[in-house]
Design a protein around this motif. Structure first.
Motif, mmCIF file in Angstrom:
data_model
loop_
_atom_site.group_PDB
_atom_site.id
_atom_site.type_symbol
_atom_site.label_atom_id
_atom_site.label_comp_id
_atom_site.label_asym_id
_atom_site.label_seq_id
_atom_site.Cartn_x
_atom_site.Cartn_y
_atom_site.Cartn_z
ATOM 1 N N THR A 14 0.875 -1.178 0.000
ATOM 2 C CA THR A 14 0.000 0.000 0.000
ATOM 3 C C THR A 14 0.903 1.216 0.000
ATOM 4 O OG1 THR A 14 -1.689 -1.174 1.255
ATOM 5 C CG2 THR A 14 -1.814 1.225 1.240
ATOM 6 N N THR A 15 0.777 2.019 -1.019
ATOM 7 C CA THR A 15 1.613 3.207 -1.157
ATOM 8 C C THR A 15 0.780 4.296 -1.814
ATOM 9 O OG1 THR A 15 3.798 3.995 -1.875
ATOM 10 C CG2 THR A 15 2.607 2.568 -3.411
ATOM 11 N N GLY A 16 1.382 5.414 -2.082
ATOM 12 C CA GLY A 16 0.643 6.479 -2.741
ATOM 13 C C GLY A 16 1.470 7.732 -2.891
ATOM 14 N N VAL B 135 4.075 9.547 -7.867
ATOM 15 C CA VAL B 135 5.389 9.911 -7.333
ATOM 16 C C VAL B 135 5.265 10.421 -5.904
ATOM 17 C CG1 VAL B 135 6.331 10.484 -9.611
ATOM 18 C CG2 VAL B 135 5.281 12.268 -8.246
ATOM 19 N N ASP B 136 6.330 10.215 -5.151
ATOM 20 C CA ASP B 136 6.492 10.843 -3.841
ATOM 21 C C ASP B 136 7.973 11.200 -3.740
ATOM 22 O OD1 ASP B 136 7.944 8.583 -2.959
ATOM 23 O OD2 ASP B 136 6.466 7.977 -1.479
ATOM 24 N N PRO B 137 8.411 11.835 -2.651
ATOM 25 C CA PRO B 137 9.820 12.234 -2.579
ATOM 26 C C PRO B 137 10.817 11.076 -2.669
ATOM 27 C CG PRO B 137 8.537 13.449 -0.968
ATOM 28 C CD PRO B 137 7.632 12.412 -1.552
ATOM 29 N N SER B 138 10.369 9.834 -2.424
ATOM 30 C CA SER B 138 11.299 8.705 -2.428
ATOM 31 C C SER B 138 11.360 7.960 -3.758
ATOM 32 C CB SER B 138 10.921 7.709 -1.315
ATOM 33 O OG SER B 138 9.692 7.076 -1.613
ATOM 34 N N GLY B 139 10.426 8.221 -4.686
ATOM 35 C CA GLY B 139 10.461 7.496 -5.949
ATOM 36 C C GLY B 139 9.181 7.609 -6.745
ATOM 37 N N ALA B 140 9.022 6.664 -7.689
ATOM 38 C CA ALA B 140 7.861 6.647 -8.578
ATOM 39 C C ALA B 140 7.440 5.208 -8.831
ATOM 40 C CB ALA B 140 8.199 7.325 -9.904
ATOM 41 N N ILE B 141 6.155 5.023 -9.128
ATOM 42 C CA ILE B 141 5.622 3.720 -9.504
ATOM 43 C C ILE B 141 4.560 3.941 -10.571
ATOM 44 C CG2 ILE B 141 3.827 3.673 -7.707
ATOM 45 C CD1 ILE B 141 4.526 0.629 -7.401
ATOM 46 N N ASP B 142 4.518 3.042 -11.562
ATOM 47 C CA ASP B 142 3.486 3.115 -12.591
ATOM 48 C C ASP B 142 2.343 2.186 -12.223
ATOM 49 O OD1 ASP B 142 4.821 4.947 -14.142
ATOM 50 O OD2 ASP B 142 5.565 3.488 -15.598
ATOM 51 N N CYS B 143 1.124 2.688 -12.306
ATOM 52 C CA CYS B 143 -0.082 1.895 -12.079
ATOM 53 C C CYS B 143 -0.742 1.729 -13.436
ATOM 54 C CB CYS B 143 -1.013 2.594 -11.099
ATOM 55 S SG CYS B 143 -0.265 2.818 -9.479
ATOM 56 N N ILE B 144 -0.898 0.489 -13.869
ATOM 57 C CA ILE B 144 -1.426 0.200 -15.196
ATOM 58 C C ILE B 144 -2.795 -0.447 -15.046
ATOM 59 C CG2 ILE B 144 -1.063 -1.082 -17.335
ATOM 60 C CD1 ILE B 144 1.971 -0.851 -16.750
ATOM 61 N N PHE B 145 -3.788 0.189 -15.645
ATOM 62 C CA PHE B 145 -5.159 -0.314 -15.623
ATOM 63 C C PHE B 145 -5.472 -0.882 -16.997
ATOM 64 C CE2 PHE B 145 -4.849 2.955 -12.399
ATOM 65 C CZ PHE B 145 -5.497 2.370 -11.317
ATOM 66 N N LEU B 146 -5.545 -2.203 -17.094
ATOM 67 C CA LEU B 146 -5.845 -2.862 -18.359
ATOM 68 C C LEU B 146 -7.353 -2.821 -18.600
ATOM 69 C CD1 LEU B 146 -3.501 -5.912 -17.826
ATOM 70 C CD2 LEU B 146 -3.032 -3.845 -19.152
ATOM 71 N N VAL C 106 3.366 -5.593 -6.474
ATOM 72 C CA VAL C 106 4.384 -4.817 -7.179
ATOM 73 C C VAL C 106 5.153 -5.748 -8.108
ATOM 74 C CG1 VAL C 106 6.419 -3.354 -6.905
ATOM 75 C CG2 VAL C 106 4.565 -3.250 -5.218
ATOM 76 N N ALA C 107 5.325 -5.309 -9.351
ATOM 77 C CA ALA C 107 6.072 -6.068 -10.349
ATOM 78 C C ALA C 107 7.247 -5.220 -10.833
ATOM 79 C CB ALA C 107 5.169 -6.418 -11.526
ATOM 80 N N VAL D 198 10.684 1.975 -13.726
ATOM 81 C CA VAL D 198 10.163 2.017 -12.352
ATOM 82 C C VAL D 198 9.331 0.762 -12.126
ATOM 83 C CG1 VAL D 198 10.131 4.553 -12.220
ATOM 84 C CG2 VAL D 198 8.082 3.324 -12.957
ATOM 85 N N GLN D 199 9.042 0.462 -10.869
ATOM 86 C CA GLN D 199 8.200 -0.684 -10.562
ATOM 87 C C GLN D 199 6.768 -0.408 -11.022
ATOM 88 O OE1 GLN D 199 9.462 -2.924 -6.856
ATOM 89 N NE2 GLN D 199 9.960 -0.813 -6.320
ATOM 90 N N VAL D 200 5.966 -1.472 -11.101
ATOM 91 C CA VAL D 200 4.632 -1.391 -11.694
ATOM 92 C C VAL D 200 3.627 -2.115 -10.801
ATOM 93 C CG1 VAL D 200 3.269 -2.117 -13.701
ATOM 94 C CG2 VAL D 200 5.608 -1.364 -14.018
ATOM 95 N N MET D 201 2.391 -1.612 -10.778
ATOM 96 C CA MET D 201 1.243 -2.331 -10.216
ATOM 97 C C MET D 201 0.210 -2.433 -11.324
ATOM 98 S SD MET D 201 0.261 -0.844 -6.492
ATOM 99 C CE MET D 201 1.373 -0.938 -5.116
ATOM 100 N N PHE D 202 -0.321 -3.639 -11.553
ATOM 101 C CA PHE D 202 -1.371 -3.828 -12.543
ATOM 102 C C PHE D 202 -2.724 -3.845 -11.844
ATOM 103 C CE2 PHE D 202 2.288 -5.458 -14.809
ATOM 104 C CZ PHE D 202 2.096 -4.921 -16.072
ATOM 105 N N ASN D 203 -3.659 -3.051 -12.361
ATOM 106 C CA ASN D 203 -5.026 -2.961 -11.844
ATOM 107 C C ASN D 203 -5.075 -2.852 -10.320
ATOM 108 O OD1 ASN D 203 -6.214 -3.133 -14.437
ATOM 109 N ND2 ASN D 203 -5.920 -5.344 -14.407
ATOM 110 N N PRO D 204 -4.356 -1.889 -9.735
ATOM 111 C CA PRO D 204 -4.367 -1.780 -8.274
ATOM 112 C C PRO D 204 -5.700 -1.238 -7.763
ATOM 113 C CG PRO D 204 -3.254 0.110 -9.192
ATOM 114 C CD PRO D 204 -3.557 -0.818 -10.346
#
Length: 100
Positions: A26-28, A50-61, A81-82, A87-93
């Protein structure tokens, strides 16, 4: 459940830079951009959080639009997380819009 209960039961966010690959996290953070696939390709919406520590891509198929998700909004996401290309990725979070 009252509004106060909902606030107190929210999960704490893990900073994006500390999420572990293959774990359910759980992040944001703030949405920096959204990219939508062209109409002649399978539906796909990519949201970079993004947050001050990094970035993550959220992909909604299967989606090209999700109401309320727009650059600058603050969002919490939960999912597995994949590894990704840059950057790391979350699919359909699962996601939750939050007040800034």
């Amino acid at each position: 459940m009252t509004a106060t209960d909902a606030v107190t039961t929210r999960k704490a966010w893990t900073p994006i830079g500390q999420v572990k690959t293959r774990a359910v996290e759980t992040t944001g953070g703030r949405i920096s951009y959204i990219e939508v696939s062209p109409h002649d390709a399978p539906a796909r919406l990519t949201m970079r959080v993004v947050d001050p520590s990094g970035a993550i891509d959220c992909i909604f198929l299967g989606r090209r639009l999700i109401a309320g998700l727009e650059p600058g909004a603050t969002v919490g996401v939960e999912g597995r997380v994949a590894p990704g290309d840059d950057v790391q990725v979350m699919f359909n979070p699962r996601y939750e819009l939050r007040l800034a």
